[in-house]
Design a protein around this motif. Structure first.
Motif, PDB file in Angstrom:
ATOM      1  N   UNK A   8       0.759  -1.271   0.026  1.00 12.81           N
ATOM      2  CA  UNK A   8      -0.114  -0.055  -0.234  1.00 12.81           C
ATOM      3  C   UNK A   8       0.898   1.046  -0.082  1.00 12.81           C
ATOM      4  N   UNK A   9       2.083   1.271   0.690  1.00 10.62           N
ATOM      5  CA  UNK A   9       2.746   2.340   0.918  1.00 10.62           C
ATOM      6  C   UNK A   9       3.613   2.667  -0.750  1.00 10.62           C
ATOM      7  N   UNK A  10       4.047   1.427  -1.362  1.00  9.90           N
ATOM      8  CA  UNK A  10       4.439   1.592  -2.675  1.00  9.90           C
ATOM      9  C   UNK A  10       3.509   2.211  -3.458  1.00  9.90           C
ATOM     10  N   UNK A  11       2.120   1.854  -3.437  1.00 11.89           N
ATOM     11  CA  UNK A  11       1.207   2.398  -4.233  1.00 11.89           C
ATOM     12  C   UNK A  11       0.726   3.660  -4.017  1.00 11.89           C
ATOM     13  N   UNK A  12       0.845   4.115  -2.836  1.00  7.82           N
ATOM     14  CA  UNK A  12       0.751   5.567  -2.605  1.00  7.82           C
ATOM     15  C   UNK A  12       1.784   6.318  -2.899  1.00  7.82           C
ATOM     16  N   UNK A  13       2.908   6.005  -2.901  1.00  4.59           N
ATOM     17  CA  UNK A  13       4.000   6.766  -3.625  1.00  4.59           C
ATOM     18  C   UNK A  13       3.898   6.851  -5.144  1.00  4.59           C
ATOM     19  N   UNK A  14       3.074   5.765  -5.787  1.00  5.39           N
ATOM     20  CA  UNK A  14       2.959   5.983  -7.214  1.00  5.39           C
ATOM     21  C   UNK A  14       1.736   6.942  -7.671  1.00  5.39           C
ATOM     22  N   UNK A  17       1.594  12.847  -8.029  1.00 10.61           N
ATOM     23  CA  UNK A  17       1.906  13.468  -9.320  1.00 10.61           C
ATOM     24  C   UNK A  17       3.355  13.754  -9.397  1.00 10.61           C
ATOM     25  N   UNK A  18       3.930  13.539 -10.508  1.00  6.66           N
ATOM     26  CA  UNK A  18       5.121  13.862 -11.397  1.00  6.66           C
ATOM     27  C   UNK A  18       6.399  13.147 -10.291  1.00  6.66           C
ATOM     28  N   UNK A  19       6.046  12.263  -9.929  1.00 11.29           N
ATOM     29  CA  UNK A  19       6.966  11.207  -9.077  1.00 11.29           C
ATOM     30  C   UNK A  19       7.859  10.402  -9.990  1.00 11.29           C
ATOM     31  N   UNK A  20       7.000   9.671 -10.676  1.00  7.94           N
ATOM     32  CA  UNK A  20       7.989   8.494 -11.572  1.00  7.94           C
ATOM     33  C   UNK A  20       8.548   7.389 -11.064  1.00  7.94           C
ATOM     34  N   UNK A  21       8.939   6.570 -11.629  1.00 12.84           N
ATOM     35  CA  UNK A  21       9.648   5.171 -11.270  1.00 12.84           C
ATOM     36  C   UNK A  21      10.937   5.513 -10.543  1.00 12.84           C
ATOM     37  N   UNK A  22      11.756   6.477 -11.334  1.00 11.16           N
ATOM     38  CA  UNK A  22      13.215   6.706 -11.037  1.00 11.16           C
ATOM     39  C   UNK A  22      13.165   7.287  -9.605  1.00 11.16           C
ATOM     40  N   UNK A  30      17.473   5.800  -0.605  1.00  8.38           N
ATOM     41  CA  UNK A  30      17.733   6.819   0.345  1.00  8.38           C
ATOM     42  C   UNK A  30      17.146   6.283   1.954  1.00  8.38           C
ATOM     43  N   UNK A  31      15.745   6.217   1.895  1.00  5.70           N
ATOM     44  CA  UNK A  31      15.138   5.907   3.094  1.00  5.70           C
ATOM     45  C   UNK A  31      14.857   4.608   3.393  1.00  5.70           C
ATOM     46  N   UNK A  32      15.132   3.422   2.691  1.00  2.00           N
ATOM     47  CA  UNK A  32      15.026   2.281   2.927  1.00  2.00           C
ATOM     48  C   UNK A  32      13.584   1.480   2.465  1.00  2.00           C
ATOM     49  N   UNK A  33      12.718   2.276   2.671  1.00  4.22           N
ATOM     50  CA  UNK A  33      11.302   1.579   2.346  1.00  4.22           C
ATOM     51  C   UNK A  33      10.630   2.752   2.231  1.00  4.22           C
ATOM     52  N   UNK A  34       9.259   2.567   1.499  1.00  4.65           N
ATOM     53  CA  UNK A  34       8.458   3.453   0.979  1.00  4.65           C
ATOM     54  C   UNK A  34       7.750   4.046   1.976  1.00  4.65           C
ATOM     55  N   UNK A  35       7.389   3.372   3.094  1.00  7.09           N
ATOM     56  CA  UNK A  35       6.918   3.593   4.480  1.00  7.09           C
ATOM     57  C   UNK A  35       7.792   4.903   4.976  1.00  7.09           C
ATOM     58  N   UNK A  36       9.083   4.985   4.859  1.00  7.60           N
ATOM     59  CA  UNK A  36      10.013   5.582   5.315  1.00  7.60           C
ATOM     60  C   UNK A  36       9.911   7.213   4.562  1.00  7.60           C
ATOM     61  N   UNK A  37       9.947   6.877   3.253  1.00  6.79           N
ATOM     62  CA  UNK A  37      10.012   7.960   2.530  1.00  6.79           C
ATOM     63  C   UNK A  37       8.470   8.861   2.757  1.00  6.79           C
ATOM     64  N   UNK A  38       7.526   8.158   2.980  1.00  3.60           N
ATOM     65  CA  UNK A  38       6.366   8.858   3.071  1.00  3.60           C
ATOM     66  C   UNK A  38       6.277   9.664   4.314  1.00  3.60           C
ATOM     67  N   UNK A  39       7.175   9.146   5.151  1.00  3.48           N
ATOM     68  CA  UNK A  39       7.001   9.666   6.568  1.00  3.48           C
ATOM     69  C   UNK A  39       8.082  10.876   6.956  1.00  3.48           C
ATOM     70  N   UNK A  65      -4.310   7.153  -0.486  1.00  2.00           N
ATOM     71  CA  UNK A  65      -4.541   6.073   0.361  1.00  2.00           C
ATOM     72  C   UNK A  65      -5.830   5.102  -0.192  1.00  2.00           C
ATOM     73  N   UNK A  66      -6.726   5.962  -0.245  1.00  2.00           N
ATOM     74  CA  UNK A  66      -8.170   5.112  -0.823  1.00  2.00           C
ATOM     75  C   UNK A  66      -7.708   4.476  -2.189  1.00  2.00           C
ATOM     76  N   UNK A  67      -7.154   4.848  -2.924  1.00  2.00           N
ATOM     77  CA  UNK A  67      -6.714   4.255  -4.320  1.00  2.00           C
ATOM     78  C   UNK A  67      -5.802   2.926  -4.043  1.00  2.00           C
ATOM     79  N   UNK A  68      -4.594   3.358  -3.202  1.00  2.00           N
ATOM     80  CA  UNK A  68      -3.965   2.019  -2.667  1.00  2.00           C
ATOM     81  C   UNK A  68      -4.535   0.975  -2.233  1.00  2.00           C
TER      82      UNK A  68
END
Length: 87
Positions: A8-14, A17-22, A30-39, A65-68
């Motif tokens: 869900x955290x990875x999908x939330x990052x996706x 807008x304008x973030x992209x895979x890279x 850098x942060x180790x996990x999508x959860x860490x990046x989001x926080x 979060x709803x979409x994820x």
């Protein structure tokens, strides 16, 4: 061995807008996990190559979060597996 992420955290990052895979790969590296990046704080986020203040503010909003959760339910209903760059 690939790291284990909350899908869900990875999908939330996706959904940001304008973030992209890279940039997602750079954030997770850098942060180790999508959860860490989001926080992470905006100050921490802008230290990552390719993340400016505007994008950091959008990341700070946490994505959709709803979409994820809807996508997670669809995967579970279909007995599907999320395959990411790290798998």
């Amino acid at each position: 061995m690939s790291p284990t992420f909350d899908p869900a955290a990875l999908l939330r990052l996706c959904t940001i807008p304008k973030i992209g895979a890279q940039r997602i790969r750079k954030l997770v590296a850098h942060f180790g996990t999508p959860e860490n990046a989001l926080s992470a704080s905006s100050r921490q986020l802008v230290r990552v190559d390719g993340i400016d203040h505007t994008l950091a503010a959008n990341i700070g909003k946490g994505g959709d979060a709803d979409f994820a959760q809807m996508q997670i339910r669809r995967m579970q209903k279909s007995d599907a597996t999320l395959i990411s760059y790290w798998d």
